[in-house]
Design an enzyme around this catalytic site. Structure first.
Site, PDB file in Angstrom:
ATOM      1  N   ASN A  85      12.192   1.122   7.126  1.00  0.00           N
ATOM      2  CA  ASN A  85      12.028   2.442   6.491  1.00  0.00           C
ATOM      3  C   ASN A  85      12.723   3.497   7.348  1.00  0.00           C
ATOM      4  O   ASN A  85      13.338   3.180   8.368  1.00  0.00           O
ATOM      5  CB  ASN A  85      10.541   2.761   6.293  1.00  0.00           C
ATOM      6  CG  ASN A  85       9.799   2.719   7.610  1.00  0.00           C
ATOM      7  OD1 ASN A  85      10.058   3.514   8.501  1.00  0.00           O
ATOM      8  ND2 ASN A  85       8.882   1.764   7.751  1.00  0.00           N
ATOM      9  N   LYS A 103     -10.223   2.654   6.473  1.00  0.00           N
ATOM     10  CA  LYS A 103      -9.797   2.120   7.774  1.00  0.00           C
ATOM     11  C   LYS A 103     -10.741   2.554   8.900  1.00  0.00           C
ATOM     12  O   LYS A 103     -10.451   2.352  10.074  1.00  0.00           O
ATOM     13  CB  LYS A 103      -8.347   2.534   8.062  1.00  0.00           C
ATOM     14  CG  LYS A 103      -7.375   2.057   6.959  1.00  0.00           C
ATOM     15  CD  LYS A 103      -5.914   2.184   7.350  1.00  0.00           C
ATOM     16  CE  LYS A 103      -4.998   1.849   6.176  1.00  0.00           C
ATOM     17  NZ  LYS A 103      -3.621   1.568   6.547  1.00  0.00           N
ATOM     18  N   PHE A 111      -2.238   8.084  10.441  1.00  0.00           N
ATOM     19  CA  PHE A 111      -1.358   8.972   9.686  1.00  0.00           C
ATOM     20  C   PHE A 111      -1.330   8.465   8.248  1.00  0.00           C
ATOM     21  O   PHE A 111      -1.541   7.280   8.003  1.00  0.00           O
ATOM     22  CB  PHE A 111       0.059   8.951  10.265  1.00  0.00           C
ATOM     23  CG  PHE A 111       0.315   9.991  11.314  1.00  0.00           C
ATOM     24  CD1 PHE A 111      -0.260   9.881  12.565  1.00  0.00           C
ATOM     25  CD2 PHE A 111       1.144  11.084  11.054  1.00  0.00           C
ATOM     26  CE1 PHE A 111      -0.030  10.844  13.539  1.00  0.00           C
ATOM     27  CE2 PHE A 111       1.390  12.048  12.012  1.00  0.00           C
ATOM     28  CZ  PHE A 111       0.802  11.930  13.267  1.00  0.00           C
ATOM     29  N   LYS A 157      22.597 -16.695   8.408  1.00  0.00           N
ATOM     30  CA  LYS A 157      22.985 -15.612   7.504  1.00  0.00           C
ATOM     31  C   LYS A 157      23.073 -16.135   6.065  1.00  0.00           C
ATOM     32  O   LYS A 157      23.756 -17.148   5.818  1.00  0.00           O
ATOM     33  CB  LYS A 157      24.351 -15.060   7.956  1.00  0.00           C
ATOM     34  CG  LYS A 157      24.833 -13.921   7.108  1.00  0.00           C
ATOM     35  CD  LYS A 157      26.181 -13.429   7.602  1.00  0.00           C
ATOM     36  CE  LYS A 157      26.750 -12.442   6.601  1.00  0.00           C
ATOM     37  NZ  LYS A 157      28.129 -12.103   6.899  1.00  0.00           N
ATOM     38  N   LYS A 183      -7.652   6.311   2.864  1.00  0.00           N
ATOM     39  CA  LYS A 183      -7.279   5.593   4.093  1.00  0.00           C
ATOM     40  C   LYS A 183      -8.236   5.919   5.227  1.00  0.00           C
ATOM     41  O   LYS A 183      -8.603   5.060   6.032  1.00  0.00           O
ATOM     42  CB  LYS A 183      -5.842   5.929   4.495  1.00  0.00           C
ATOM     43  CG  LYS A 183      -4.826   5.253   3.588  1.00  0.00           C
ATOM     44  CD  LYS A 183      -3.390   5.675   3.844  1.00  0.00           C
ATOM     45  CE  LYS A 183      -2.491   5.061   2.779  1.00  0.00           C
ATOM     46  NZ  LYS A 183      -1.141   5.568   2.754  1.00  0.00           N
TER      47      LYS A 183
END
Ligand code: PMT
Length: 399
Positions: free
Chosen positions: A208, A339, A321, A287, A335
Protein backbone atom coordinates in the site's frame (compact mmCIF):
# COMPACT_ATOMS: atom_id res chain seq x y z
CA UNK A 1 8.03 22.72 19.91
CA UNK A 2 10.36 25.63 19.04
CA UNK A 3 7.53 28.06 18.27
CA UNK A 4 8.10 31.27 20.27
CA UNK A 5 11.24 29.94 22.00
CA UNK A 6 14.19 32.29 22.37
CA UNK A 7 17.32 30.60 21.12
CA UNK A 8 20.84 31.96 21.25
CA UNK A 9 22.88 30.49 18.41
CA UNK A 10 26.55 30.73 19.33
CA UNK A 11 28.85 30.42 16.33
CA UNK A 12 32.58 29.84 16.77
CA UNK A 13 35.30 29.81 14.14
CA UNK A 14 35.57 26.78 11.89
CA UNK A 15 34.98 25.88 8.28
CA UNK A 16 31.51 24.55 9.24
CA UNK A 17 30.26 28.08 10.05
CA UNK A 18 28.40 28.11 6.74
CA UNK A 19 26.24 25.23 8.02
CA UNK A 20 25.17 27.39 10.96
CA UNK A 21 23.52 29.67 8.39
CA UNK A 22 21.29 26.75 7.33
CA UNK A 23 20.64 25.91 10.98
CA UNK A 24 19.54 29.50 11.59
CA UNK A 25 17.13 29.18 8.67
CA UNK A 26 15.66 25.94 10.03
CA UNK A 27 15.27 27.36 13.55
CA UNK A 28 13.59 30.49 12.25
CA UNK A 29 11.28 28.40 10.04
CA UNK A 30 10.33 26.36 13.13
CA UNK A 31 9.13 29.59 14.75
CA UNK A 32 12.05 30.25 17.12
CA UNK A 33 13.25 33.75 17.96
CA UNK A 34 16.95 33.36 17.20
CA UNK A 35 19.75 35.67 18.39
CA UNK A 36 23.15 35.02 16.89
CA UNK A 37 26.41 35.52 18.77
CA UNK A 38 29.60 35.16 16.75
CA UNK A 39 33.14 34.85 18.02
CA UNK A 40 35.88 36.89 16.40
CA UNK A 41 37.21 33.80 14.58
CA UNK A 42 33.75 32.87 13.27
CA UNK A 43 33.61 36.23 11.48
CA UNK A 44 36.70 35.22 9.48
CA UNK A 45 34.59 32.53 7.75
CA UNK A 46 31.17 34.18 7.27
CA UNK A 47 30.30 37.82 7.87
CA UNK A 48 27.74 38.80 10.56
CA UNK A 49 25.70 40.39 7.77
CA UNK A 50 24.70 36.94 6.46
CA UNK A 51 23.31 35.91 9.84
CA UNK A 52 21.79 39.36 10.39
CA UNK A 53 19.94 39.21 7.07
CA UNK A 54 18.50 35.78 7.85
CA UNK A 55 17.61 36.41 11.49
CA UNK A 56 16.40 39.98 10.89
CA UNK A 57 18.29 41.07 14.03
CA UNK A 58 21.69 42.55 14.74
CA UNK A 59 24.33 39.91 15.31
CA UNK A 60 26.11 40.10 18.68
CA UNK A 61 29.87 40.09 18.37
CA UNK A 62 31.47 42.32 20.95
CA UNK A 63 31.45 42.16 24.73
CA UNK A 64 32.34 45.85 25.01
CA UNK A 65 30.22 47.30 22.23
CA UNK A 66 28.44 50.21 23.93
CA UNK A 67 25.39 50.01 21.68
CA UNK A 68 24.86 46.31 22.30
CA UNK A 69 25.76 46.76 25.98
CA UNK A 70 22.99 49.30 26.51
CA UNK A 71 20.98 46.18 27.28
CA UNK A 72 23.95 44.58 29.08
CA UNK A 73 24.16 42.21 26.09
CA UNK A 74 25.58 39.07 27.62
CA UNK A 75 23.32 39.13 30.67
CA UNK A 76 20.16 39.94 28.74
CA UNK A 77 20.86 37.20 26.19
CA UNK A 78 21.69 34.74 28.93
CA UNK A 79 18.49 35.57 30.83
CA UNK A 80 16.14 35.59 27.88
CA UNK A 81 17.30 32.36 26.29
CA UNK A 82 15.24 29.18 26.46
CA UNK A 83 18.15 27.39 24.85
CA UNK A 84 21.74 28.01 23.78
CA UNK A 85 22.99 26.16 20.71
CA UNK A 86 26.72 26.26 20.03
CA UNK A 87 27.26 25.27 16.40
CA UNK A 88 29.89 24.82 15.27
CA UNK A 89 31.59 24.50 18.64
CA UNK A 90 35.36 24.36 18.27
CA UNK A 91 37.74 22.52 20.60
CA UNK A 92 38.83 25.97 21.78
CA UNK A 93 35.30 27.10 22.69
CA UNK A 94 34.51 23.82 24.45
CA UNK A 95 37.84 23.97 26.28
CA UNK A 96 37.18 27.52 27.47
CA UNK A 97 33.70 26.67 28.74
CA UNK A 98 35.04 23.59 30.54
CA UNK A 99 37.71 25.75 32.24
CA UNK A 100 35.22 28.44 33.23
CA UNK A 101 36.84 31.06 31.00
CA UNK A 102 34.67 33.98 29.95
CA UNK A 103 36.77 36.27 27.77
CA UNK A 104 34.35 37.18 24.99
CA UNK A 105 30.62 37.72 24.51
CA UNK A 106 29.85 34.09 23.70
CA UNK A 107 31.72 32.45 26.59
CA UNK A 108 30.45 35.13 28.98
CA UNK A 109 26.85 34.55 27.90
CA UNK A 110 27.19 30.77 28.18
CA UNK A 111 28.58 31.15 31.69
CA UNK A 112 25.81 33.55 32.69
CA UNK A 113 22.90 31.46 31.43
CA UNK A 114 20.78 28.96 33.31
CA UNK A 115 19.18 27.76 30.05
CA UNK A 116 20.13 24.35 28.65
CA UNK A 117 23.16 24.43 26.36
CA UNK A 118 23.35 22.20 23.28
CA UNK A 119 26.85 21.80 21.88
CA UNK A 120 27.46 20.61 18.30
CA UNK A 121 31.23 20.09 18.04
CA UNK A 122 33.22 20.37 14.80
CA UNK A 123 36.96 19.92 14.57
CA UNK A 124 39.82 17.92 13.11
CA UNK A 125 39.56 14.22 13.96
CA UNK A 126 42.86 14.17 15.90
CA UNK A 127 41.70 17.14 17.96
CA UNK A 128 38.42 15.33 18.61
CA UNK A 129 40.23 12.22 19.79
CA UNK A 130 42.75 14.17 21.87
CA UNK A 131 42.36 13.09 25.52
CA UNK A 132 42.31 16.73 26.64
CA UNK A 133 39.31 17.43 24.41
CA UNK A 134 37.64 14.17 25.45
CA UNK A 135 38.14 15.07 29.12
CA UNK A 136 36.56 18.50 28.57
CA UNK A 137 33.60 17.00 26.73
CA UNK A 138 33.03 14.37 29.42
CA UNK A 139 33.23 16.99 32.14
CA UNK A 140 30.66 19.24 30.44
CA UNK A 141 28.35 16.26 29.81
CA UNK A 142 28.53 15.43 33.53
CA UNK A 143 27.54 19.02 34.31
CA UNK A 144 24.40 18.62 32.16
CA UNK A 145 25.53 20.20 28.89
CA UNK A 146 23.97 18.40 25.91
CA UNK A 147 26.75 17.35 23.58
CA UNK A 148 26.14 15.88 20.14
CA UNK A 149 28.41 13.32 18.56
CA UNK A 150 30.10 14.79 15.50
CA UNK A 151 29.48 13.17 12.13
CA UNK A 152 32.13 11.12 10.34
CA UNK A 153 33.48 11.66 6.85
CA UNK A 154 36.00 13.68 4.88
CA UNK A 155 37.05 16.73 6.91
CA UNK A 156 38.01 20.10 5.45
CA UNK A 157 41.59 19.61 6.69
CA UNK A 158 41.98 16.57 4.42
CA UNK A 159 41.61 13.97 7.16
CA UNK A 160 38.91 11.31 7.17
CA UNK A 161 37.15 10.53 10.44
CA UNK A 162 34.93 11.83 13.22
CA UNK A 163 34.76 15.57 13.67
CA UNK A 164 32.28 16.97 11.13
CA UNK A 165 29.50 19.23 12.35
CA UNK A 166 26.28 17.17 12.56
CA UNK A 167 23.76 18.05 9.83
CA UNK A 168 21.67 21.16 10.60
CA UNK A 169 18.51 18.98 10.53
CA UNK A 170 20.03 16.71 13.20
CA UNK A 171 20.90 19.74 15.37
CA UNK A 172 17.32 21.02 14.98
CA UNK A 173 15.94 17.62 16.07
CA UNK A 174 18.29 17.57 19.05
CA UNK A 175 17.21 21.10 20.03
CA UNK A 176 13.58 19.92 19.98
CA UNK A 177 14.57 16.95 22.12
CA UNK A 178 16.32 19.14 24.68
CA UNK A 179 13.26 21.38 25.03
CA UNK A 180 10.70 18.56 25.09
CA UNK A 181 9.01 17.66 28.38
CA UNK A 182 10.46 14.37 29.65
CA UNK A 183 7.09 13.01 30.71
CA UNK A 184 7.64 9.59 29.11
CA UNK A 185 10.92 8.85 30.89
CA UNK A 186 11.03 5.27 32.12
CA UNK A 187 8.29 4.15 29.71
CA UNK A 188 8.88 1.67 26.92
CA UNK A 189 6.94 2.41 23.77
CA UNK A 190 6.64 0.21 20.71
CA UNK A 191 5.63 1.96 17.50
CA UNK A 192 4.88 0.35 14.15
CA UNK A 193 5.22 2.27 10.90
CA UNK A 194 5.10 1.93 7.15
CA UNK A 195 3.51 -0.66 4.90
CA UNK A 196 4.04 -4.40 4.75
CA UNK A 197 4.94 -6.20 1.55
CA UNK A 198 3.38 -9.53 0.70
CA UNK A 199 5.46 -11.21 -1.96
CA UNK A 200 3.90 -12.71 -5.07
CA UNK A 201 7.18 -14.05 -6.41
CA UNK A 202 10.86 -12.99 -6.06
CA UNK A 203 10.24 -9.74 -8.02
CA UNK A 204 6.65 -8.65 -7.21
CA UNK A 205 4.61 -7.86 -4.15
CA UNK A 206 1.24 -6.57 -2.85
CA UNK A 207 1.48 -3.47 -0.63
CA UNK A 208 0.00 0.00 0.00
CA UNK A 209 1.00 3.68 -0.11
CA UNK A 210 2.21 4.07 3.49
CA UNK A 211 5.50 6.00 3.64
CA UNK A 212 6.15 5.43 7.35
CA UNK A 213 6.14 9.20 8.05
CA UNK A 214 3.38 9.04 10.68
CA UNK A 215 4.93 6.19 12.67
CA UNK A 216 8.48 7.56 12.41
CA UNK A 217 7.28 10.95 13.71
CA UNK A 218 5.66 9.25 16.72
CA UNK A 219 8.82 7.26 17.44
CA UNK A 220 10.98 10.39 17.20
CA UNK A 221 8.80 12.51 19.48
CA UNK A 222 8.38 9.67 22.01
CA UNK A 223 12.18 9.37 22.19
CA UNK A 224 12.52 13.13 22.61
CA UNK A 225 10.13 12.91 25.56
CA UNK A 226 12.32 10.38 27.30
CA UNK A 227 10.71 7.06 26.32
CA UNK A 228 12.67 3.99 25.38
CA UNK A 229 11.38 3.43 21.86
CA UNK A 230 11.31 0.39 19.60
CA UNK A 231 10.18 1.11 16.07
CA UNK A 232 9.05 -1.85 13.98
CA UNK A 233 9.11 -0.53 10.44
CA UNK A 234 7.93 -2.00 7.19
CA UNK A 235 9.81 -1.15 3.98
CA UNK A 236 10.47 2.61 3.81
CA UNK A 237 13.36 4.87 2.83
CA UNK A 238 13.18 6.84 6.07
CA UNK A 239 16.16 6.90 8.42
CA UNK A 240 15.55 5.70 11.95
CA UNK A 241 15.34 8.60 14.41
CA UNK A 242 18.36 8.98 16.70
CA UNK A 243 18.21 6.91 19.88
CA UNK A 244 15.40 4.69 18.62
CA UNK A 245 15.83 0.92 18.28
CA UNK A 246 14.58 0.22 14.77
CA UNK A 247 13.62 -3.28 13.61
CA UNK A 248 13.08 -3.46 9.85
CA UNK A 249 10.59 -6.03 8.58
CA UNK A 250 8.99 -6.92 5.27
CA UNK A 251 5.75 -8.87 5.58
CA UNK A 252 2.88 -8.76 8.06
CA UNK A 253 4.05 -12.11 9.44
CA UNK A 254 7.49 -10.62 10.17
CA UNK A 255 5.90 -7.54 11.73
CA UNK A 256 3.76 -9.74 13.96
CA UNK A 257 6.82 -11.67 15.13
CA UNK A 258 8.79 -8.49 15.91
CA UNK A 259 5.87 -6.87 17.74
CA UNK A 260 5.01 -9.93 19.84
CA UNK A 261 8.68 -10.41 20.79
CA UNK A 262 8.73 -7.18 22.77
CA UNK A 263 5.08 -6.95 23.85
CA UNK A 264 5.37 -8.34 27.36
CA UNK A 265 7.92 -5.71 28.44
CA UNK A 266 6.19 -2.81 26.71
CA UNK A 267 4.10 -0.11 28.41
CA UNK A 268 2.55 1.36 25.28
CA UNK A 269 2.01 0.10 21.73
CA UNK A 270 1.10 2.56 18.97
CA UNK A 271 0.23 0.84 15.69
CA UNK A 272 0.52 3.37 12.88
CA UNK A 273 1.61 0.73 10.34
CA UNK A 274 -0.58 -0.04 7.38
CA UNK A 275 -0.50 -3.82 7.60
CA UNK A 276 -1.67 -5.74 4.55
CA UNK A 277 -4.87 -7.56 5.43
CA UNK A 278 -4.17 -10.32 2.92
CA UNK A 279 -1.11 -12.19 1.65
CA UNK A 280 -0.60 -14.57 -1.22
CA UNK A 281 -1.96 -18.04 -0.47
CA UNK A 282 1.16 -19.32 -2.19
CA UNK A 283 4.29 -17.36 -3.08
CA UNK A 284 5.92 -18.53 -6.30
CA UNK A 285 9.57 -19.51 -5.89
CA UNK A 286 10.49 -18.25 -9.37
CA UNK A 287 9.39 -15.19 -11.32
CA UNK A 288 5.94 -15.88 -12.75
CA UNK A 289 6.11 -15.82 -16.55
CA UNK A 290 3.66 -13.88 -18.66
CA UNK A 291 1.35 -16.31 -20.45
CA UNK A 292 -2.47 -16.18 -20.18
CA UNK A 293 -4.43 -12.95 -20.84
CA UNK A 294 -5.67 -12.82 -17.24
CA UNK A 295 -4.28 -14.06 -13.99
CA UNK A 296 -5.98 -14.76 -10.70
CA UNK A 297 -4.04 -14.49 -7.47
CA UNK A 298 -5.44 -16.25 -4.45
CA UNK A 299 -5.06 -14.28 -1.24
CA UNK A 300 -5.49 -15.45 2.32
CA UNK A 301 -6.03 -13.42 5.46
CA UNK A 302 -3.04 -12.12 7.40
CA UNK A 303 -3.19 -12.28 11.19
CA UNK A 304 -4.61 -9.07 12.69
CA UNK A 305 -1.65 -8.10 14.89
CA UNK A 306 -3.48 -5.38 16.78
CA UNK A 307 -6.47 -7.61 17.56
CA UNK A 308 -4.05 -10.22 18.88
CA UNK A 309 -2.36 -7.62 21.10
CA UNK A 310 -5.80 -6.64 22.36
CA UNK A 311 -6.52 -10.23 23.35
CA UNK A 312 -3.12 -10.67 25.05
CA UNK A 313 -3.26 -7.29 26.81
CA UNK A 314 -2.03 -7.30 30.41
CA UNK A 315 -1.88 -3.67 31.44
CA UNK A 316 -0.29 -2.34 28.24
CA UNK A 317 -1.79 0.81 26.77
CA UNK A 318 -2.89 0.02 23.23
CA UNK A 319 -3.33 2.71 20.58
CA UNK A 320 -4.49 1.81 17.08
CA UNK A 321 -4.95 3.79 13.90
CA UNK A 322 -7.88 3.55 11.52
CA UNK A 323 -7.32 4.49 7.88
CA UNK A 324 -10.75 4.91 6.33
CA UNK A 325 -12.23 6.10 3.06
CA UNK A 326 -15.88 6.20 4.25
CA UNK A 327 -17.87 6.13 7.51
CA UNK A 328 -14.79 7.23 9.44
CA UNK A 329 -16.25 7.33 12.93
CA UNK A 330 -18.35 4.18 12.68
CA UNK A 331 -15.44 2.09 11.39
CA UNK A 332 -13.01 3.56 13.91
CA UNK A 333 -15.45 2.92 16.81
CA UNK A 334 -15.82 -0.65 15.67
CA UNK A 335 -12.02 -1.20 15.57
CA UNK A 336 -11.60 0.48 18.96
CA UNK A 337 -14.00 -1.96 20.60
CA UNK A 338 -13.27 -5.11 18.59
CA UNK A 339 -9.49 -4.82 19.10
CA UNK A 340 -9.77 -3.89 22.80
CA UNK A 341 -7.93 -0.55 22.40
CA UNK A 342 -7.47 2.33 24.83
CA UNK A 343 -7.53 4.87 22.04
CA UNK A 344 -7.76 4.97 18.26
CA UNK A 345 -6.51 7.61 15.83
CA UNK A 346 -8.92 7.88 12.93
CA UNK A 347 -7.90 9.44 9.63
CA UNK A 348 -9.97 9.82 6.50
CA UNK A 349 -7.24 9.06 3.97
CA UNK A 350 -9.23 10.53 1.06
CA UNK A 351 -8.88 14.08 2.40
CA UNK A 352 -6.10 16.24 0.92
CA UNK A 353 -3.48 16.79 3.62
CA UNK A 354 -4.32 13.52 5.38
CA UNK A 355 -3.21 9.91 5.36
CA UNK A 356 -0.66 8.24 3.14
CA UNK A 357 2.67 9.71 2.03
CA UNK A 358 2.07 13.36 2.93
CA UNK A 359 3.74 15.42 5.67
CA UNK A 360 0.48 16.40 7.35
CA UNK A 361 -2.50 14.55 8.77
CA UNK A 362 -6.06 15.29 9.89
CA UNK A 363 -7.07 13.01 12.74
CA UNK A 364 -9.63 12.36 15.42
CA UNK A 365 -8.92 10.63 18.70
CA UNK A 366 -11.61 8.21 19.89
CA UNK A 367 -11.79 6.70 23.37
CA UNK A 368 -13.71 3.69 24.80
CA UNK A 369 -15.99 6.00 26.85
CA UNK A 370 -17.30 7.54 23.62
CA UNK A 371 -15.26 10.76 23.73
CA UNK A 372 -14.07 12.10 20.37
CA UNK A 373 -11.45 14.82 19.88
CA UNK A 374 -11.07 16.45 16.49
CA UNK A 375 -7.73 17.96 15.46
CA UNK A 376 -7.12 20.42 12.63
CA UNK A 377 -4.74 19.68 9.76
CA UNK A 378 -1.18 19.76 11.11
CA UNK A 379 2.23 18.21 10.50
CA UNK A 380 2.65 14.54 11.41
CA UNK A 381 5.13 15.62 14.09
CA UNK A 382 2.46 17.85 15.64
CA UNK A 383 -0.06 15.01 15.50
CA UNK A 384 2.55 12.85 17.24
CA UNK A 385 2.94 15.48 20.00
CA UNK A 386 -0.82 15.67 20.57
CA UNK A 387 -1.09 11.89 20.57
CA UNK A 388 1.75 11.50 23.06
CA UNK A 389 0.21 14.21 25.29
CA UNK A 390 -2.91 12.00 25.49
CA UNK A 391 -0.82 8.85 26.03
CA UNK A 392 1.14 10.54 28.85
CA UNK A 393 -2.17 11.63 30.42
CA UNK A 394 -3.65 8.11 30.20
CA UNK A 395 -0.49 6.67 31.81
CA UNK A 396 -0.75 9.17 34.68
CA UNK A 397 -4.45 8.33 35.16
CA UNK A 398 -3.49 4.69 35.66
CA UNK A 399 -0.99 5.33 38.45
O1 PMT B 1 2.82 6.02 6.70
P1 PMT B 1 2.25 7.34 6.22
O2 PMT B 1 2.46 7.56 4.75
O3 PMT B 1 2.69 8.49 7.06
O4 PMT B 1 0.63 7.23 6.38
C1 PMT B 1 0.05 7.22 7.64
C2 PMT B 1 -1.08 6.18 7.73
C3 PMT B 1 -2.21 6.58 6.80
C4 PMT B 1 -0.55 4.78 7.33
C5 PMT B 1 -1.54 6.17 9.23
O5 PMT B 1 -2.02 7.43 9.57
C6 PMT B 1 -2.63 5.12 9.46
O6 PMT B 1 -3.81 5.37 9.31
N1 PMT B 1 -2.21 3.89 9.84
C7 PMT B 1 -3.12 2.72 9.96
C8 PMT B 1 -3.31 2.10 8.60
C9 PMT B 1 -4.19 0.85 8.65
O7 PMT B 1 -3.74 -0.21 8.28
O8 PMT B 1 -5.39 1.03 9.16
P2 PMT B 1 -6.50 -0.14 9.28
O9 PMT B 1 -7.74 0.58 9.56
O10 PMT B 1 -6.44 -1.05 8.12
O11 PMT B 1 -6.02 -0.96 10.54
C10 PMT B 1 -6.46 -0.67 11.85
C11 PMT B 1 -5.36 -0.93 12.86
O12 PMT B 1 -5.07 -2.33 12.91
C12 PMT B 1 -4.06 -0.24 12.55
O13 PMT B 1 -3.51 0.23 13.77
C13 PMT B 1 -3.19 -1.33 11.94
O14 PMT B 1 -1.81 -1.15 12.22
C14 PMT B 1 -3.71 -2.57 12.64
N2 PMT B 1 -3.64 -3.81 11.83
C15 PMT B 1 -4.35 -3.91 10.67
C16 PMT B 1 -4.34 -5.11 9.96
C17 PMT B 1 -3.56 -6.18 10.45
N3 PMT B 1 -3.50 -7.33 9.78
N4 PMT B 1 -2.87 -6.05 11.58
C18 PMT B 1 -2.91 -4.89 12.29
O15 PMT B 1 -2.26 -4.77 13.33
Amino acid sequence: MLQGKTIVLGVSGGIAVYKAVELLRLLTKAGADVHVVMTKNAQEFVTPLTFQTLSGKPVHTDLFNLYQEQEIGHISLADRADLFILAPATANLIGKIAQGLADDLLTTSVMATTAPVLIAPAMNTNMYENPIYQRNEKYLAELGYHIMTPASGALACGWEGKGKLPAPEAILTEAQAVLSPKDLTGRSILVTAGPTREEIDPVRYVSNYSSGKMGFAIAEVARQRGAEVTLVAGPTNLEAPAGVCCVRVGSAAQMREAVLAGYEDTDVVIKAAAVADYRLAERADQKIKKSAETMILELEKNPDILAELGRLKEGQLLVGFAAETENLLAHAQDKLQRKNLDMIVANDVTRPGAGFDVDTNIVRFLYPDGRIEELAEMSKHQVARHLLDRVAGLLVDRT
